[in-house]
Write an enzyme that holds these catalytic residues in place. Sequence first.
Site, PDB file in Angstrom:
ATOM      1  N   ASP A 265     -12.915   5.860   1.472  1.00 35.78           N
ATOM      2  CA  ASP A 265     -11.491   5.887   1.808  1.00 35.78           C
ATOM      3  C   ASP A 265     -11.004   7.323   1.864  1.00 35.78           C
ATOM      4  O   ASP A 265     -10.792   7.959   0.843  1.00 35.78           O
ATOM      5  CB  ASP A 265     -10.724   5.081   0.748  1.00 35.78           C
ATOM      6  CG  ASP A 265      -9.217   5.095   1.004  1.00 35.78           C
ATOM      7  OD1 ASP A 265      -8.774   5.767   1.953  1.00 35.78           O
ATOM      8  OD2 ASP A 265      -8.488   4.433   0.250  1.00 35.78           O
TER       9      ASP A 265
ATOM     10  N   GLU B 221      -7.323   0.965  -4.607  1.00 31.72           N
ATOM     11  CA  GLU B 221      -7.352   0.923  -3.151  1.00 31.72           C
ATOM     12  C   GLU B 221      -8.713   0.491  -2.580  1.00 31.72           C
ATOM     13  O   GLU B 221      -8.760  -0.348  -1.690  1.00 31.72           O
ATOM     14  CB  GLU B 221      -6.920   2.283  -2.588  1.00 31.72           C
ATOM     15  CG  GLU B 221      -5.409   2.465  -2.726  1.00 31.72           C
ATOM     16  CD  GLU B 221      -4.952   3.894  -2.543  1.00 31.72           C
ATOM     17  OE1 GLU B 221      -5.794   4.745  -2.203  1.00 31.72           O
ATOM     18  OE2 GLU B 221      -3.755   4.161  -2.740  1.00 31.72           O
TER      19      GLU B 221
ATOM     20  N   ASP C  44       0.881  -1.167   0.000  1.00 33.46           N
ATOM     21  CA  ASP C  44       0.000   0.000   0.000  1.00 33.46           C
ATOM     22  C   ASP C  44       0.917   1.216   0.000  1.00 33.46           C
ATOM     23  O   ASP C  44       1.489   1.576   1.014  1.00 33.46           O
ATOM     24  CB  ASP C  44      -0.897  -0.034   1.244  1.00 33.46           C
ATOM     25  CG  ASP C  44      -1.654   1.273   1.444  1.00 33.46           C
ATOM     26  OD1 ASP C  44      -1.647   2.125   0.523  1.00 33.46           O
ATOM     27  OD2 ASP C  44      -2.261   1.440   2.519  1.00 33.46           O
TER      28      ASP C  44
ATOM     29  N   LYS D 297       3.294  11.588  -3.497  1.00 29.34           N
ATOM     30  CA  LYS D 297       2.436  10.724  -4.316  1.00 29.34           C
ATOM     31  C   LYS D 297       1.540  11.539  -5.253  1.00 29.34           C
ATOM     32  O   LYS D 297       1.236  11.115  -6.348  1.00 29.34           O
ATOM     33  CB  LYS D 297       1.576   9.858  -3.391  1.00 29.34           C
ATOM     34  CG  LYS D 297       0.717   8.833  -4.108  1.00 29.34           C
ATOM     35  CD  LYS D 297      -0.058   8.026  -3.086  1.00 29.34           C
ATOM     36  CE  LYS D 297      -1.061   7.093  -3.720  1.00 29.34           C
ATOM     37  NZ  LYS D 297      -1.783   6.329  -2.702  1.00 29.34           N
TER      38      LYS D 297
END
Lengths: 566, 336
Positions: A169, A146, A7, A69
């Site tokens: 999420d 994800e 992850d 990211k």
Amino acid sequence: MTLVAIDLGTTNSLIAVFTEKGSELIPNAMGEFLTPSAVGLNNANEIVVGVEAKNRLVTHPEKTHARFKRFMGTNKDFKLGRKTYRAEELSAMVLRSLKSDAERHLGTKVQRAIISVPAYFNDVQRKATYAAGEMAGLKVERLINEPTAAALAYGLNSKDDENTFIVIDLGGGTFDVSILEIFEGIMEVRSSAGDAFLGGEDFTDAIVKDFGEQIGSDFEALSPSARANLRDLADRAKKGLSEKDAVKIKFNTKSKTYELDLSRDRFEEISKDLIKKLRLPIQRAISDAGLRAENIDRVVMVGGATRMDIVRQHITRLLKLFPEHRLDPDHVIALGAAVQAGLVDRHEALEDVVMTDVCPFTLGTEVAIELPNGQHEGGHFQPVIERNTVIPVSRVVTNGTIRKGQREVTLQIFQGESAWVRDNVPLGTLNVKLSPKKDEFEYFDIRFTYDVSGILEVLVTVHSSQKTERLILEGNPGALSKAEIDKRFKELEKLKVHPKDKAENSAVMSRLERAYENQLGDIRQVIQRRIAEFSAVLETQKETDIALMRDELMKWVESIENMDIF
Amino acid sequence: MHDPWIILGIDGPTTDLKSIKKAYAARLRAIDPAKDISGFMALRQAYEQAQQLVENSNIEALPWEYDVGTGSGFGSLYEVEDIRQPEDEFESKNEIYRALDARAREILALTNLREDPEAWRAFFEDPAYASIDVQSDLEHVVRNLLLETFGYFQDSSQNNSQDDSKPSRRFKKTARYVFNYFGWDQPQFNQSFTRDQVEFLRQKFKVPIVSAGDDIEFGPAFNFLSAVFVYLILISACFYYASANQKGFWLIIGLILSARALTVYVKAWIVDRDAALSFFGGLLFLGSLGYLITSVMREGSWEGRLDVLYWFGAGAVGAGLIWLVGRVILSLIRRR
């Protein structure tokens, strides 16, 4: 050959494997599952990753990077000492660190991985993630969305049920919503939507802003390291609110000490606009799936930011359903990705779970449309694969040339939902040479194939010659070529990385240094003395002495850190 | 089109969704979607087709019309979903829908309300309407009402009625809030009918599309600005020296630097056209300034330099003009 699941998060990264007992998280050298996605240079000009780097974010913000990211696949440069790196390379350093943790823990070489990406990542960002994996010396077997991973982590146990899930999420930097349906051991993603620029860090930023107002005019003059320290305190204040109604913070700068406070009510007030942003992606995901909220059976919360009470309350209000959080929201994705790793390896325990996913955005080409007056108007978007189509999928459209006898056609590939290509994201360009007879229109098939990993391939076949051209992304600023990836892989190999066995020691040391920066007066001298003592013990290289002192210092520095929040 | 029942392995048509799902699951397990793309797609298509057939037969079984209050006939998903509800629950839902519709019409009817973002905000953020389902209804109501008001449902052959249905300037401004609330100003719509409808409203209200999280990067513009400064100083110094001392060498250096400056400019043009354009104006401006300075340096006095000041002024005006014209041309190109 072990297949690991990673992850790769905005704030934290985790690594896991699938064993006979199910998904298993792998701890890092510090014994923790969460490795902060931070990279920096230490004083010896060695690369440090994880907690060590995160701590140095406060003391050496100019030599440390985090939250990169968001910039995967862009040309943004990150400076580390004299060299500059792309977000892919920094991610590769994090992946490399996770990989070595796994190798140490498992006692075998690790060369294959599954990496999770936000459902919202586009083709360029996905390719960038592949590239990061390759630069870390990992063969990326597959990317997994994800939310899909999250649903796998929860869904496997209830494969006999028929359920419609919503996975919410809220991570450090991204917000993703997915609707999934489970029946007959099939897990189907019905839709996904999200906001690529909403996350727990935005809530921290809101607190920092509020603290800034409390500090007043001095706030502007704060040094980068003082700001980073304030941000760190804001983050801890945010976490503190889940236990207390109000927290007080002591913030030290070189010249002054500020007393700052944050109450639950105040936090609710300053994060009102952020909370409002939660609605739209949820609403869109539900309507894309052709459902209404009342058709949803379960709400799964993922990402550390879903621990916030205000987030949970708002979700409950929106869906009229209480969210479940049986698993640690920070671990869910890694655990689910490991389930996927088990699936890819066709592990026995998972033989009867099949899953299908969707393409999270519309893919198409630019076309010209003929107007009533016979002229052509360019810039229109022609969807080939519509958003939330189940993948893998392969679709063909047939287009023709505008003029007779046209010798070449330039095909532009876009991703997005607007009717005009100028509002969509360009993915690449393909030049197709035609050899038509004079005074004839030429026709050609455009085939889009979107595979299970979310990689797009475009094939163009000209009707008359039956020649086929394949899309190689060119003129795309964000994508790296194979040769470049190899080159960067070799360069990263050569980099001096701080040795793993010393990581624990330097983590304690950097925490002491940070505490020194944050404190004032007498306590500073005490910290300084302890730093000197610890350095002396490190010099002796006596492992047992070092370990003893390290453990003691760890507890001590923690108590000092907690003095700031009460 | 192949027979979905054969592909799914079901004996003849059925309306039992459960057995369709079961059959699909069984067939899916037999193939590897990652490798057999065409096999998977055929199965998937059959599955979706079968589901559609079941849905269609449900609608036929309930042959009454659902009154959405606007008479639009759009939003088929909405209708299908509501048909599945038991009748009494459906009644209360229809009531909420009617209440939303009534309130939206109220706001839209009065100029001082529809032009006030606060009136819309109070309506949208009413705690009684907080749940997602009501919010979906709300979006549906507002969209249909706006489409109706601005003539979307009218036959396009009757063009005459279009002119009198233009929103006022203030309503356009208010509409930005409404568009933003429902995310209509983001390029994100799935079903093609909503895409068309929202595009129609966007054009009417002239609301631009915002792409989420556009990070503004000053990099190229700033680099270009500093490059312009450095190059101008170097180039003017070279030319000045060359003309004052009759040295060919410095003239060549000056020319090389000019060529280099031009390539920097072209690069900036590729990266960020707007910035490059305004800097092109800046270049002219700075150029005349540079000329002024070098000529004063050469002559050693301000005397007789009034013509230079004239050039300086003309350069500034020219820069402004080029910038303006360039912007107009660019916006025309973009609008096409």
